[in-house]
Design an enzyme around this catalytic site. Structure first.
Site, short mmCIF file in Angstrom:
data_model
loop_
_atom_site.label_atom_id
_atom_site.label_comp_id
_atom_site.label_asym_id
_atom_site.label_seq_id
_atom_site.Cartn_x
_atom_site.Cartn_y
_atom_site.Cartn_z
N PHE A 53 0.76 -1.18 0.09
CA PHE A 53 0.36 0.07 0.06
C PHE A 53 0.98 1.20 0.00
O PHE A 53 -0.05 2.35 -0.59
CB PHE A 53 -1.06 0.02 1.36
N HIS A 64 -7.99 -7.50 3.04
CA HIS A 64 -8.67 -6.46 2.15
C HIS A 64 -7.24 -6.09 1.01
O HIS A 64 -6.94 -5.17 0.50
CB HIS A 64 -8.03 -5.09 3.52
N1 INI Z 1 0.59 -5.53 2.61
C1 INI Z 1 1.09 -6.37 1.00
O1 INI Z 1 2.18 -5.38 1.23
N2 INI Z 1 0.75 -7.47 0.82
C2 INI Z 1 -0.32 -7.69 1.82
O2 INI Z 1 -0.37 -9.26 1.42
C3 INI Z 1 -0.39 -7.23 3.19
N3 INI Z 1 -2.25 -8.03 3.21
O3 INI Z 1 -2.37 -8.95 3.45
O4 INI Z 1 -2.48 -6.92 3.64
C4 INI Z 1 -0.24 -5.75 2.96
N4 INI Z 1 -1.12 -5.42 4.01
C5 INI Z 1 -0.79 -4.29 4.49
C6 INI Z 1 -0.78 -2.77 3.95
O5 INI Z 1 0.56 -2.80 2.28
C7 INI Z 1 0.05 -1.68 4.41
O6 INI Z 1 1.34 -2.13 4.91
C8 INI Z 1 -0.87 -1.26 5.90
O7 INI Z 1 -2.10 -1.64 5.59
C9 INI Z 1 -0.80 -0.01 6.57
O8 INI Z 1 -1.11 0.92 5.79
#
Ligand code: INI
Length: 160
Positions: free
Chosen positions: A60, A91
């Site tokens: 994200f 999500h």
């Molecule tokens: N981030 C990832 O890179 N891969 C994933 O599969 C994932 N899952 O499973 O939730 C994930 N979540 C974290 C997200 O990218 C953010 O770092 C977090 O929401 C904080 O903003």
């Protein structure tokens, strides 16, 4: 009769400066993508001294980190590496969608190649297959794409 103009990037990364934004989430997979990416850059002539790596918490955050790298003026291309796995998150669609849209926006806003080397899979096995086992290494492919795009942009007619 005149021939059509054809613009194609070559795969010689000599002298290119490349930044990699790699997420830490699912690092078992992403570290393999990073290895593949470094291998792809080095094999095509990019020097280690011209490679920078920034680690983001998750996919994200990759667009914001990639956008900063792209706008820094220090790089010719940025490669974003990550792994979003549906089994691991409720999500998934949100994270994967934002990562893809944000990386595309960083490329359009900066005018630099910003390559999407983010795996989006249903399972960890599918991710590992694309990170250096059965189905190649998306990090390597992203590195080659970045080099091709840098050279292509140099050849394309400049805008106003
Ligand atoms: N981030 C990832 O890179 N891969 C994933 O599969 C994932 N899952 O499973 O939730 C994930 N979540 C974290 C997200 O990218 C953010 O770092 C977090 O929401 C904080 O903003």
């Amino acid at each position: 009769m005149a021939e059509p103009s054809l613009y194609e990037g070559r795969l010689d990364g000599t002298g290119m400066r490349v930044a990699i934004a790699a997420s830490r989430f699912n690092h078992l997979v992403v570290d393999r993508l990073l290895e593949g990416c470094l291998d792809g850059l080095r094999r095509h002539g990019v020097a280690d001294a011209d490679i920078s790596i920034a680690r983001a918490p998750g996919a994200f955050e990759l667009p914001a980190v990639a956008a900063r790298l792209a706008s820094s003026g220090r790089f010719d291309a940025v490669v974003a590496l990550g792994a979003v796995i549906r089994g691991a998150t409720g999500h998934y669609d949100l994270v994967a969608g934002q990562a893809a849209a944000g990386v595309a926006r960083a490329a359009l806003d900066s005018g630099l190649p910003v390559v999407f080397g983010v795996l989006t899979t249903e399972t960890i096995d599918q991710a590992l297959e694309r990170a250096g086992t059965k189905a190649g290494n998306k990090g390597y492919e992203a590195a080659v794409d970045a080099i091709e795009l840098v050279d292509l942009y140099r050849r394309l007619p400049a805008g106003p």
